[in-house]
Design a protein around this motif. Structure first.
Motif, short mmCIF file in Angstrom:
data_model
loop_
_atom_site.label_atom_id
_atom_site.label_comp_id
_atom_site.label_asym_id
_atom_site.label_seq_id
_atom_site.Cartn_x
_atom_site.Cartn_y
_atom_site.Cartn_z
N UNK A 1 34.81 24.53 26.30
CA UNK A 1 34.86 25.94 25.91
C UNK A 1 34.39 26.84 27.04
N UNK A 2 33.25 26.48 27.62
CA UNK A 2 32.67 27.28 28.70
C UNK A 2 31.99 26.37 29.70
N UNK A 3 31.87 26.88 30.92
CA UNK A 3 30.99 26.27 31.91
C UNK A 3 30.01 27.33 32.38
N UNK A 4 28.80 26.90 32.67
CA UNK A 4 27.74 27.80 33.11
C UNK A 4 27.19 27.30 34.43
N UNK A 5 26.95 28.23 35.34
CA UNK A 5 26.42 27.87 36.65
C UNK A 5 24.91 28.06 36.69
N UNK A 6 24.28 27.57 37.73
CA UNK A 6 22.83 27.64 37.84
C UNK A 6 22.33 29.08 37.90
N UNK A 7 23.18 30.00 38.33
CA UNK A 7 22.77 31.41 38.38
C UNK A 7 22.83 32.07 37.01
N UNK A 8 23.39 31.36 36.00
CA UNK A 8 23.47 31.90 34.65
C UNK A 8 24.83 32.41 34.24
N UNK A 9 25.77 32.50 35.18
CA UNK A 9 27.10 32.96 34.86
C UNK A 9 27.84 31.98 33.96
N UNK A 10 28.52 32.52 32.95
CA UNK A 10 29.27 31.70 32.01
C UNK A 10 30.76 32.04 32.11
N UNK A 11 31.58 30.99 32.13
CA UNK A 11 33.02 31.16 32.32
C UNK A 11 33.76 30.50 31.16
N UNK A 12 34.53 31.30 30.45
CA UNK A 12 35.29 30.84 29.30
C UNK A 12 36.75 30.74 29.66
N UNK A 13 37.39 29.64 29.30
CA UNK A 13 38.80 29.47 29.62
C UNK A 13 39.51 28.64 28.55
N UNK A 14 40.83 28.65 28.64
CA UNK A 14 41.64 27.82 27.74
C UNK A 14 41.87 26.43 28.34
N UNK A 15 42.04 26.39 29.65
CA UNK A 15 42.18 25.12 30.36
C UNK A 15 41.31 25.19 31.61
N UNK A 16 40.72 24.05 31.98
CA UNK A 16 39.86 23.95 33.15
C UNK A 16 40.44 22.94 34.13
N UNK A 17 40.22 23.21 35.40
CA UNK A 17 40.64 22.30 36.47
C UNK A 17 39.43 21.99 37.34
N UNK A 18 39.13 20.70 37.49
CA UNK A 18 38.08 20.27 38.43
C UNK A 18 38.76 19.95 39.75
N UNK A 19 38.55 20.82 40.74
CA UNK A 19 39.17 20.64 42.06
C UNK A 19 38.12 20.40 43.13
N UNK A 20 36.98 19.83 42.73
CA UNK A 20 35.94 19.49 43.70
C UNK A 20 36.18 18.10 44.28
N UNK A 21 35.56 17.84 45.44
CA UNK A 21 35.61 16.50 46.03
C UNK A 21 34.72 15.52 45.26
N UNK A 22 33.76 16.05 44.51
CA UNK A 22 32.77 15.20 43.85
C UNK A 22 33.11 14.87 42.40
N UNK A 23 33.92 15.71 41.74
CA UNK A 23 34.22 15.50 40.34
C UNK A 23 33.07 15.87 39.42
N UNK A 24 32.32 16.91 39.76
CA UNK A 24 31.13 17.25 38.98
C UNK A 24 31.47 17.79 37.59
N UNK A 25 32.51 18.62 37.48
CA UNK A 25 32.89 19.15 36.17
C UNK A 25 33.42 18.02 35.29
N UNK A 26 34.25 17.18 35.87
CA UNK A 26 34.77 16.02 35.15
C UNK A 26 33.64 15.19 34.56
N UNK A 27 32.64 14.88 35.36
CA UNK A 27 31.53 14.05 34.91
C UNK A 27 30.71 14.75 33.84
#
Length: 547
Positions: free
Chosen positions: A170-196
């Motif tokens: 539903x949402x992802x939140x960053x360490x600074x407190x920002x919250x991002x709401x979307x219908x679809x998410x894409x993890x395009x990092x080299x580490x796969x942090x969102x996926x994990x």
């Protein structure tokens, strides 16, 4: 009205803020986490298909390795690079048609040597070899031209920052407190942090050959490819030949493992260095803080053995610069110092990155200044230095470590050695790869005969380009139904060794974005997107799905 004390008011405000009530909130159809080349290309594709998109980038600089020093592009067969990936290399070509891009060299003076084809392909109006700052500007052009919202230096809260409901993020939140709401998410990092963090299954390290019936996976003791191994008998001990004296730095005393067996080891990382021998733009190699000449004692023994290939991977890019990669038994790769990186905390990753910086900066300084280095090598090394006009806000050092491999998703389809070599069928192509099965060394160990050797470097040619399956960027639907993973995709270690090239990441980023939009339009899970519809859109956008 009841009055409240100032202290109570402060505590109330603090409570509300700590619970995210006043934290910034953003919303878009597609949320992309990462600042890599795949992330930016994906964002452009979402925009072109008429949906809103936000890029949440932990990086300040966009483009990942493509703008972070890897200017001598690992392409393989360029004929299967299409869509926005080809557009990127076309835009690079356009930049180098401008006279002011050649500020340290005339175009006619550049050797135009690329990987298998000319660096500047005039007939195809593409350019495959380039300077980091030129590539970064192209990515910034994409952002500006498409009015893409990018939030930089925003790091996913990996512990509590992913909120799911009914199998969807539903949402992802960053360490600074920002919250991002979307219908679809894409993890395009080299580490796969969102996926994990989203609870998607993944693996790290090397599978056993038996897992997928492969040959080049797992521990590869005794397999010596690419020349990145010890060709002479070199003692790893502080006193040569005396095990009681202890091991030299950067040699493991552990058991290397059973050939073909699984292990936790990760192929080595390094920085791809943009050096120059042009005096007006050259900064002498500085001695890094924490420099220890003893870390390079093993290299002195390699040099003393007669090895003279120090400069063999100083690949030339325009304006008297290089993309310097690893070459030989002891070089830019920091072997064995990254095993915990994929799962490490942000703080620990910073430590690992810093250790890699000190190692490579120290290696450059050592080669240019240590009296034990052969005079001819040292004299030539002194003609090189850091490029004053690159990475100007980071001490002229690349801002991106080459994360050759971290997590790999266990998705709907697993790309393996057989699929890459064309020995088994790949369903539902979303793009093509073509590079060699390529893995760097994973360990430096002591053989039974008491001499040192490297292990893990594999180079196996691929006869024909191969398709990458749609299922390889899709998680299992029961784990997450609105996430796509085009970088840390589903592949075995050795298959990933071929797929993990920047042009392929761009190709897969565009295809992932296309699938995301189609999922939104059809109100379906990403795993339920009709492939024929996806295929037609990809072909319309000039992706190559078969040779």
């Amino acid at each position: 009205m009841r009055k409240i004390s100032v202290l109570t008011a402060v505590l109330l405000i603090s409570y509300l803020f700590s619970n995210g009530k006043n934290a910034p909130a953003y919303e878009a159809d597609v949320i992309i986490y990462g600042g890599t080349s795949a992330a930016i290309i994906a964002a452009v594709q979402v925009h072109k298909m008429g949906k809103s998109v936000i890029v949440v980038s932990p990086d300040k600089h966009l483009g990942g390795l493509s703008s972070g020093g890897l200017g001598y592009t690992d392409t393989g067969n360029k004929s299967v690079i299409g869509g926005l990936a080809r557009d990127f290399y076309h835009r690079i070509w356009q930049r180098y048609q401008l006279a002011d891009t050649w500020n340290w060299q005339k175009p006619s003076e550049y050797g135009n040597k690329g990987q298998g084809t000319p660096a500047i392909d005039g007939a195809a109006r593409t350019m495959w070899i380039f300077e980091p700052h030129v590539a970064e500007q192209v990515f910034e052009d994409y952002v500006r031209e498409n009015n893409i919202r990018v939030y930089r230096d925003e790091w996913l809260d990996r512990k509590q920052g992913v909120k799911k409901k009914a199998g969807k993020v539903q949402t992802i939140t960053t360490l600074s407190g920002g919250t991002y709401t979307g219908k679809v998410f894409i993890d395009a990092t080299y580490e796969g942090d969102l996926m994990a963090a989203a609870g998607v299954s993944y693996t790290t390290g090397r599978e056993a050959n038996a897992t997928y019936g492969e040959t080049w996976n797992g521990v590869q003791t005794g397999v010596l490819h690419h020349g990145h191994y010890f060709k002479q008998n070199i003692s790893p001990y502080r006193i040569a030949g005396d095990p009681r004296s202890g091991l030299l730095p950067r040699v493991s005393g552990g058991d290397p493992g059973v050939k073909g067996g699984a292990d936790h080891r990760i192929q080595a990382y390094c920085f791809r260095l943009c050096l120059t021998d042009h005096a007006a733009n050259r900064i002498p190699f500085p001695q890094p803080e924490g420099y220890d000449a003893g870390q390079y004692e093993l290299l002195t023994r390699v040099l003393d053995s007669g090895w003279n290939e120090v400069f063999n991977k100083f690949d030339l890019i325009p304006n008297h610069k290089t993309d310097v990669n690893n070459h030989g038994p002891f070089s830019m790769d920091n072997i064995g110092m990254n095993y915990d990186y994929p799962e490490a905390s942000y703080a620990r990753r910073k430590e690992i990155i810093h250790e890699h910086e000190v190692y490579q900066q120290g290696l450059l300084y050592f080669l240019a200044n240590d009296p034990r280095v052969p005079a001819a090598v040292q004299a030539r090394m002194k003609t090189w230095g850091l490029s004053a006009d690159e990475f100007t806000d980071n001490g002229h050092w690349p801002h991106q470590l080459y994360i050759r491999e971290a997590r790999r998703m266990k998705g709907m389809f697993v790309m393996t050695e057989q699929t890459v070599l064309g020995k088994s069928r790949v369903p539902q192509s979303i793009g093509m790869g073509s590079y060699t099965l390529d893995a760097h060394n994973a360990q430096r160990y002591v053989k039974k005969d008491g001499f040192v050797q490297n292990e893990g470097d594999i180079g196996v040619d691929i006869k024909d380009p191969y398709p990458v399956a749609f299922g390889a960027i899709l998680p299992q639907q029961q784990e997450c139904s609105n996430l796509l993973v085009p970088v840390c995709l589903s592949a075995s270690h050795i298959a990933y060794g071929s797929i993990r090239m920047e042009p392929v990441f761009m190709i897969l980023g565009q295809s992932a974005a296309t699938a995301a939009v189609l999922a939104i339009n059809s109100r379906k899970a990403v795993q339920e997107v009709e492939y024929e519809q996806l295929k037609q859109q990809l072909l319309k956008d000039q992706q190559h799905l078969e040779q």
